[in-house]
Enzyme design. Sequence first.
Site, PDB file in Angstrom:
ATOM      1  N   CYS A 221       4.521   0.043  12.885  1.00 43.70           N
ATOM      2  CA  CYS A 221       3.180   0.235  13.445  1.00 43.70           C
ATOM      3  C   CYS A 221       3.220  -0.213  14.893  1.00 43.70           C
ATOM      4  O   CYS A 221       2.345  -0.934  15.356  1.00 43.70           O
ATOM      5  CB  CYS A 221       2.157  -0.608  12.700  1.00 43.70           C
ATOM      6  SG  CYS A 221       1.894  -0.072  11.048  1.00 43.70           S
TER       7      CYS A 221
ATOM      8  N   SER B  17       0.824  -1.218   0.000  1.00 49.48           N
ATOM      9  CA  SER B  17       0.000   0.000   0.000  1.00 49.48           C
ATOM     10  C   SER B  17       0.856   1.265   0.000  1.00 49.48           C
ATOM     11  O   SER B  17       0.524   2.234  -0.674  1.00 49.48           O
ATOM     12  CB  SER B  17      -1.002  -0.003   1.151  1.00 49.48           C
ATOM     13  OG  SER B  17      -0.357  -0.259   2.351  1.00 49.48           O
ATOM     14  N   LYS B  18       1.975   1.232   0.685  1.00 52.13           N
ATOM     15  CA  LYS B  18       2.828   2.432   0.656  1.00 52.13           C
ATOM     16  C   LYS B  18       3.561   2.526  -0.677  1.00 52.13           C
ATOM     17  O   LYS B  18       3.837   3.620  -1.157  1.00 52.13           O
ATOM     18  CB  LYS B  18       3.809   2.428   1.835  1.00 52.13           C
ATOM     19  CG  LYS B  18       3.078   2.590   3.166  1.00 52.13           C
ATOM     20  CD  LYS B  18       4.001   2.693   4.340  1.00 52.13           C
ATOM     21  CE  LYS B  18       3.279   2.609   5.655  1.00 52.13           C
ATOM     22  NZ  LYS B  18       2.828   1.244   6.006  1.00 52.13           N
TER      23      LYS B  18
END
Length: 721
Positions: free
Chosen positions: A256, A143-144
């Site tokens: 995260c 996603s990044k």
Amino acid sequence: MYLSAIGNLWPNGMAKNSGWGEKQDRRGYAEIIKENKTFENYYKEQNIIPIEEWEAFMSALKKPLPATFRITGFRGQAEQVLEFVKGNYINNLVTKTQDGDVIDKPYPLPWGHRVGAGEHDPALLLDVKSDHLVLDMCAAPGSKTAQIIEALHADESDKQPAKRLNSPCCMVVNHDARFFPKLFFDRPDGKKEQLMYDRILCDVPCSGDGTMRKNTMIWKQWAQTSAISLHNLQKQILHRGTELLAVGGKLVYSTCSFNPIENEAVVSSVLIASEGALQLADVSGLLPGLKRRSGLKSWKVINETPQEYAKPEDVPDKKKRRYIESMWPPSEEDAERINLHRCVRIVPHDQNSGGFFVAVLEKVKRLPNEKEPIVKTVTEIQRTEDNTVSADSTEVTVKDTDVIENAATSSVDEDIADTISTEDAVTSVTPTDDASTEGISEPPQKKVKTEKVTLILSKKTPLITLMVMGAVAGDKMLTRSFGGKKRNLYYTNKRVKQIILTNQQKLKVINSGIKTLCRSDAEGVDCSFRLSQEGIISIFPFMSDRKVLVEQSDVIKLMSTECPFDYTFSEKMQTQLKTFGQGSIVFVCDPEISDLSQASSKSLIIVGWKGKTSVRSYLDKNSRQHYLRMCGGDVSQSDALSEKQPLETISRDASGDGPEQDDRTAQEKFAGSANSEEKKKTNKNDETLKEADQGGLSTIKAEEGQVGASDPSEATPVETN
Ligand SMILES: C[S@@+](CC[C@H](N)C(=O)[O-])C[C@H]1O[C@@H](n2cnc3c(N)ncnc32)[C@H](O)[C@@H]1O
């Protein structure tokens, strides 16, 4: 451009039932007990937030993460989609209260235009420019990477869409990030120079406790030892990243996790070892509106009992390999000198987000043991490589001069991707001898399980020029097949291709470029390739011919019928169709234009095939349903697309771009479904036409060995996080 919105789209009750955001938890939200005293005690000890905020912190962690969505794509479409969503959905919603909780209407994230959901901010802090060479070291699931690609394409706005990983300047390779090989590029003087990256993202594997709101199983599974197990891996990845970073470049390290052992400890140890070559950037002025906490300057190393080891010497001998020195905080003086406070920690109660950590490192000079940039001659390179298999430069002729302006002969080289089976790709990684082991443990000599690493290469030479210069495939097309006929042609960036060829002994390439042309040996058609829906937006601006401007009613017909006959379309479309022989064709629908030259990225562009008397689109069922709805068509009225119809009855072609090319099956289906007025028109006349057409369409040979894959991004412009 991409735009964002955040909001509780689902009332709590619905979230519980739908399992929204409860990725790993199959038992359902209600059954997860959101309590973990070990977690609480540990982080209270670590002082990640002032104790008076503890309740707010815990209370935010226990609430489900608000649904966020990001609208990707290119400027025109993104704006249109956002306006549509606002106008048709958001404006009709009202703020409600349920079980005492206020359910807000969705709203744009406050910290600017180009921002995704909180956990994507690390990619934004990379500050990627279109001419940068970027390495995403732990890219999976990507996603990044998608955000980085959007940044690489930002200048092109309407010209070149950045659809997730569908970009000519992206290459996906499979290597263990700790031992990512040194790569070389060709210099104009014939020498090879080591590639150093302008930007590197190290979004490392972590304990993930910042994602507890989404991954609720972490409540149950959390243990402080996860951070202890991960610290060294994280440090090795970051260290390798700094070795590959160009002087003047930036590296973003992110997790995260709330845990300082995975965060500040990793960053400070690599920074201190760099003896001033690396500095922490002050990002306090970036992403205004994003509430953040400064990096910690001290923390504790605690074992599973839980007992604190105040200093490395306190660790019992048998645990010394596990608890390594770099886990402890630096001296106060060092923490001050390296500006450890410039690290960024995001906590959930500040802005109703997840938790994560980011540090932006700048390389101001070479690392202590880093030598002058390596320049090697071609002979030197060959000597150091065991295997001297060179690229096969088989000539392939793209015969379809109709389709692509200036397309003549293309020299197509081999990509090495086909040498790697899926199993190999995830299991066999042999570290190359030039992966430095400075400051890190020896690379494993055994097979290790790895994930994908993505390498994104600069697009200084825009893809756009390659066709206009009359070398459609010349220096930017790749094929992945060895020997025999080339199946697909991938449209890529000149630098990507050169780097693949220069480094093919070391690189395990999984994917590169955009599938643009697929083999299609249709009898009577003077072209060995057909267009692919996946690559059409890239190639469309350079097509001088084979384009048909269609009306909305034509799209409805095309989407709802397998192989509609030419005569069933509007007069305007029929007139255009008459000018084309059999072969690849592109349908353009745009109510705002009257001429094909006005087609833009906002226009709907569909790849199809023109048979003798009928046409078809190369879209999968989902995409066709999507476009049918978009054009106001009724999906339930179409036998070919109705939800009731078993999936397997819609066969697909082997390339995955559309329905199977055996037109007879489709025609039979068409003839067999006689419940609508249109279909009753299938009379004797049609039968004659049908037979004639089968001669053309049914003889197109399916590509060998290709696994079908739809293009879901076509049908789903709104992506959920
Ligand atoms: C935090 S995730 C990355 C998420 C990704 N950046 C994104 O935005 O989708 C870390 C990834 O690194 C992968 N990984 C684990 N060990 C690795 C290694 N040694 N080299 C490269 N990747 C690794 C993990 O499997 C995981 O997919």
